[in-house]
Scaffold this motif. Structure first.
Motif, PDB file in Angstrom:
ATOM      1  N   ALA A  88       1.087  -0.930   0.334  1.00  0.00           N
ATOM      2  CA  ALA A  88       0.161  -0.082   0.307  1.00  0.00           C
ATOM      3  C   ALA A  88       0.644   1.363  -0.105  1.00  0.00           C
ATOM      4  O   ALA A  88       1.022   2.375  -0.698  1.00  0.00           O
ATOM      5  CB  ALA A  88      -1.245   0.445   1.281  1.00  0.00           C
ATOM      6  N   ARG A 133       0.851   4.695  -2.489  1.00  0.00           N
ATOM      7  CA  ARG A 133       0.202   5.863  -2.490  1.00  0.00           C
ATOM      8  C   ARG A 133       1.804   6.212  -2.353  1.00  0.00           C
ATOM      9  O   ARG A 133       1.440   7.674  -3.159  1.00  0.00           O
ATOM     10  CB  ARG A 133       0.021   5.559  -0.903  1.00  0.00           C
ATOM     11  N   ALA A 183      -1.246  -4.055  -6.508  1.00  0.00           N
ATOM     12  CA  ALA A 183      -2.255  -4.870  -4.758  1.00  0.00           C
ATOM     13  C   ALA A 183      -2.731  -6.018  -4.945  1.00  0.00           C
ATOM     14  O   ALA A 183      -3.008  -5.785  -4.512  1.00  0.00           O
ATOM     15  CB  ALA A 183      -3.429  -3.558  -5.987  1.00  0.00           C
ATOM     16  N   THR A 192      -7.936  -1.239   2.247  1.00  0.00           N
ATOM     17  CA  THR A 192      -7.305  -0.338   1.977  1.00  0.00           C
ATOM     18  C   THR A 192      -6.250   0.035   0.830  1.00  0.00           C
ATOM     19  O   THR A 192      -6.107   0.511   0.534  1.00  0.00           O
ATOM     20  CB  THR A 192      -6.069  -0.940   3.364  1.00  0.00           C
ATOM     21  N   LEU A 193      -6.246  -0.919   0.568  1.00  0.00           N
ATOM     22  CA  LEU A 193      -5.302  -1.157  -1.270  1.00  0.00           C
ATOM     23  C   LEU A 193      -6.086  -0.410  -2.216  1.00  0.00           C
ATOM     24  O   LEU A 193      -5.717   0.416  -3.207  1.00  0.00           O
ATOM     25  CB  LEU A 193      -5.099  -2.531  -1.914  1.00  0.00           C
ATOM     26  N   THR A 223      -5.263   3.515  -1.622  1.00  0.00           N
ATOM     27  CA  THR A 223      -3.972   3.832  -1.774  1.00  0.00           C
ATOM     28  C   THR A 223      -4.334   5.108  -2.974  1.00  0.00           C
ATOM     29  O   THR A 223      -3.682   6.446  -3.510  1.00  0.00           O
ATOM     30  CB  THR A 223      -3.907   2.564  -1.948  1.00  0.00           C
TER      31      THR A 223
END
Length: 350
Positions: A44, A48, A62, A85-86, A89
């Motif tokens: 991640a 990001r 990912a 979460t991924l 990003t």
């Protein structure tokens, strides 16, 4: 891709199979630094903070990140949390969502103890498919370049590109660069005008690095020079990649792409967009609905590179506030054709 004279993919599993190895693109071209990602959190961060970038590469990274999360906790709750979460990003490239959905589908009906292995296998397959898709895109675009050369056989085909849609942005070959590499390898003389691509300079730093390693003649130009080059008849075609193409054919790509399309349209220069099916978003009717990522102002107000002694340093370019939209949208009406794994299409979607 050719790196130090050797064919190399931009992402691969670590020797123990439990992580992945990627090039830290923030260091290029000044340093070739491979880094290992060993957890979902590290994947991640890499996405990001743009250790790795490019729509297909973000998707591949990912996918492996989700597999690494399932190796730690294969529960439904962990799967959903890692996916969330991924997914958040980076908001613009649709390949990210596509890859996470592909891994999720592959493991959804499996018992927990089988999920991690299946997730890694699906991520491997995503990478292998991306290579084949990009090779096919290259073959489709090669015929365009061959035709352009036939019109002016006494000189190189002059192609302008924006941002980096090469092997650094994919697993291998690239999208916009794949036809260029195949043409060069086939003996067709090609010269590439490489937009510097402010503010992160992916053209000057990454595309030029790729072309140099592959031996393709190229020249870096300021982003604002493209229109003049087209007006002077020095560009035979513009070929760019994309992070998302919507149902009506609108194209989202690195900020500045729209301006190149306008200049190409005004000067009668064909404007092509290279993409695999994984970058087509049939769920969005037009580019108006694409979320445009706003990135840190420091990407615009600062610049990094080696000083006179060769020490990489960061300097400030302005003391004023800055806005940094990372993408823009080119309307479908400005696109001459879409270079895909299925051929060159004059329209896409419904």
């Amino acid at each position: 891709m050719i790196l130090d004279g050797k064919a190399t993919r931009s992402i691969a599993r670590t020797e123990d199979g439990k992580g992945v190895r990627i090039l830290d693109q923030r260091q290029l071209p000044w340093e070739i630094r491979w880094v290992e990602l060993r957890s979902m959190d590290e994947a991640a961060v890499a996405i990001r903070e743009m250790w790795t970038r490019g729509a297909p590469m973000v998707g591949a990274t990912a996918a492996y990140g989700l597999a690494m999360a399932l190796a730690v906790d294969p529960s439904d709750e962990a799967l959903l949390a890692a996916r969330d979460t991924l997914l958040h990003t980076r908001p613009t490239a649709v390949n990210l969502r596509w890859a996470l959905d592909a891994v999720g589908t592959a493991v959804g009906d499996l018992p927990p103890e089988e999920r991690a292995e299946a997730a890694f296998a699906r991520a491997d397959a995503i990478c292998d498919e991306d290579v084949e898709l990009c090779r096919a895109i290259g073959a489709s675009g090669l015929e365009l370049i061959r035709a352009l050369h036939a019109q002016n056989p006494g000189r190189p085909v002059q192609i302008l590109t924006h941002c980096n849609a090469g092997w650094l942005a994919t697993v291998d070959y690239g999208t916009a660069t794949a036809p260029i590499y195949l043409a060069h390898d086939a003996g067709i003389p090609v010269h590439v005008w490489v937009d510097e691509t402010r503010p992160r300079n992916q053209g000057a730093l990454l595309t030029a690095f790729e072309l140099r390693n592959h031996g393709v003649p190229h020249t870096v130009v300021a982003d604002n020079a493209g229109g003049l080059l087209m007006m002077q008849g020095k560009v035979d075609a513009v070929i760019v990649g994309t992070d998302r193409v919507t149902a009506n054919g609108d194209v989202c790509n690195k900020i500045g792409t729209y301006l190149k399309a306008l200049a190409a349209h005004d000067n009668g220069v064909p404007f092509y967009v290279a993409l695999p099916y994984t970058t087509f978003d049939a769920d969005l009717p037009s580019g108006d609905a694409i979320p445009i990522e706003e990135r840190a102002a420091e990407e615009l107000t600062e610049a990094t590179g080696p000083d006179a002694e060769g020490h990489v340093t960061t300097i400030r370019l302005t003391q004023s506030p800055a806005a940094n939209p990372a993408f823009d949208v080119t309307p479908a009406r400005l696109v001459t054709g879409y270079i895909t794994e299925k051929g060159v299409l004059d329209r896409i979607g419904g």
